[in-house]
Design a protein around this motif. Structure first.
Motif, PDB file in Angstrom:
ATOM      1  N   LYS A  32       0.577  -1.070   0.008  1.00 41.77           N
ATOM      2  CA  LYS A  32      -0.486   0.080   0.360  1.00 41.77           C
ATOM      3  C   LYS A  32       1.212   1.337  -0.089  1.00 41.77           C
ATOM      4  CE  LYS A  32      -2.653  -0.900   3.572  1.00 41.77           C
ATOM      5  NZ  LYS A  32      -3.792  -0.074   4.377  1.00 41.77           N
ATOM      6  N   MET A  33       2.418   1.009   0.928  1.00 35.41           N
ATOM      7  CA  MET A  33       2.998   2.796   1.124  1.00 35.41           C
ATOM      8  C   MET A  33       3.228   3.027  -0.471  1.00 35.41           C
ATOM      9  SD  MET A  33       4.319   4.760   2.517  1.00 35.41           S
ATOM     10  CE  MET A  33       3.714   4.309   3.688  1.00 35.41           C
ATOM     11  N   GLY A  39       1.563   6.541  -6.831  1.00 38.66           N
ATOM     12  CA  GLY A  39      -0.242   7.540  -7.560  1.00 38.66           C
ATOM     13  C   GLY A  39       0.840   9.349  -7.647  1.00 38.66           C
ATOM     14  N   VAL A  40       1.781   9.813  -5.710  1.00 39.81           N
ATOM     15  CA  VAL A  40       1.520  10.785  -5.321  1.00 39.81           C
ATOM     16  C   VAL A  40       2.682  11.389  -6.733  1.00 39.81           C
ATOM     17  CG1 VAL A  40       3.234  12.399  -4.171  1.00 39.81           C
ATOM     18  CG2 VAL A  40       0.840  10.727  -2.699  1.00 39.81           C
ATOM     19  N   GLY A  41       3.468  10.477  -6.726  1.00 36.63           N
ATOM     20  CA  GLY A  41       4.672   9.925  -8.111  1.00 36.63           C
ATOM     21  C   GLY A  41       4.017  11.225  -9.336  1.00 36.63           C
ATOM     22  N   ILE A  43       0.706  11.925  -9.728  1.00 40.33           N
ATOM     23  CA  ILE A  43       0.034  12.881 -10.301  1.00 40.33           C
ATOM     24  C   ILE A  43       1.198  14.407 -10.040  1.00 40.33           C
ATOM     25  CG2 ILE A  43      -1.723  14.487  -8.626  1.00 40.33           C
ATOM     26  CD1 ILE A  43      -2.668  12.032  -7.570  1.00 40.33           C
ATOM     27  N   LEU A  44       2.023  14.156  -8.716  1.00 38.12           N
ATOM     28  CA  LEU A  44       3.070  15.430  -9.306  1.00 38.12           C
ATOM     29  C   LEU A  44       3.502  15.687 -10.990  1.00 38.12           C
ATOM     30  CD1 LEU A  44       4.411  17.247  -7.793  1.00 38.12           C
ATOM     31  CD2 LEU A  44       6.645  15.467  -7.370  1.00 38.12           C
ATOM     32  N   ILE A  45       4.213  14.422 -11.800  1.00 39.90           N
ATOM     33  CA  ILE A  45       4.707  14.555 -13.099  1.00 39.90           C
ATOM     34  C   ILE A  45       3.767  14.933 -13.921  1.00 39.90           C
ATOM     35  CG2 ILE A  45       5.542  13.386 -14.954  1.00 39.90           C
ATOM     36  CD1 ILE A  45       6.984  11.617 -12.723  1.00 39.90           C
ATOM     37  N   GLY A  46       2.571  14.431 -13.220  1.00 44.99           N
ATOM     38  CA  GLY A  46       1.168  15.056 -14.792  1.00 44.99           C
ATOM     39  C   GLY A  46       0.694  16.591 -13.954  1.00 44.99           C
ATOM     40  N   THR A  47       1.073  17.283 -13.033  1.00 42.66           N
ATOM     41  CA  THR A  47       0.775  18.717 -12.529  1.00 42.66           C
ATOM     42  C   THR A  47       2.004  19.438 -13.247  1.00 42.66           C
ATOM     43  OG1 THR A  47      -0.074  18.159 -10.619  1.00 42.66           O
ATOM     44  CG2 THR A  47       0.527  19.834 -10.481  1.00 42.66           C
TER      45      THR A  47
END
Length: 65
Positions: A32-33, A39-41, A43-47
């Motif tokens: 899960k970690m 997932g955060v990575g 989202i960050l790269i997409g942003t």
């Protein structure tokens, strides 16, 4: 020259086997970690990509897109 390739393949397979013998299945908590971090990575790269695209659009005024 063929011996060089054969030796490289043999070494690669030996190293791969060594790594597989050391690895273990992650616990559910570790899984899960890793999923959260991935997932955060994403989202960050997409942003960052979206921000760069918007800046490019504003600088070029919509040309070339």
């Amino acid at each position: 020259m063929a011996e060089g390739y054969a030796e490289k393949i043999k070494n690669f397979l030996a190293e791969s086997r060594r790594v597989l013998l050391v690895t273990r299945k992650p616990s559910w908590k570790e899984y899960k970690m890793a999923a959260k971090i991935t997932g955060v990575g994403m989202i960050l790269i997409g942003t960052i990509g979206l921000i760069i695209t918007i800046i490019g659009y504003l600088i070029l005024g919509g040309q070339g897109l």
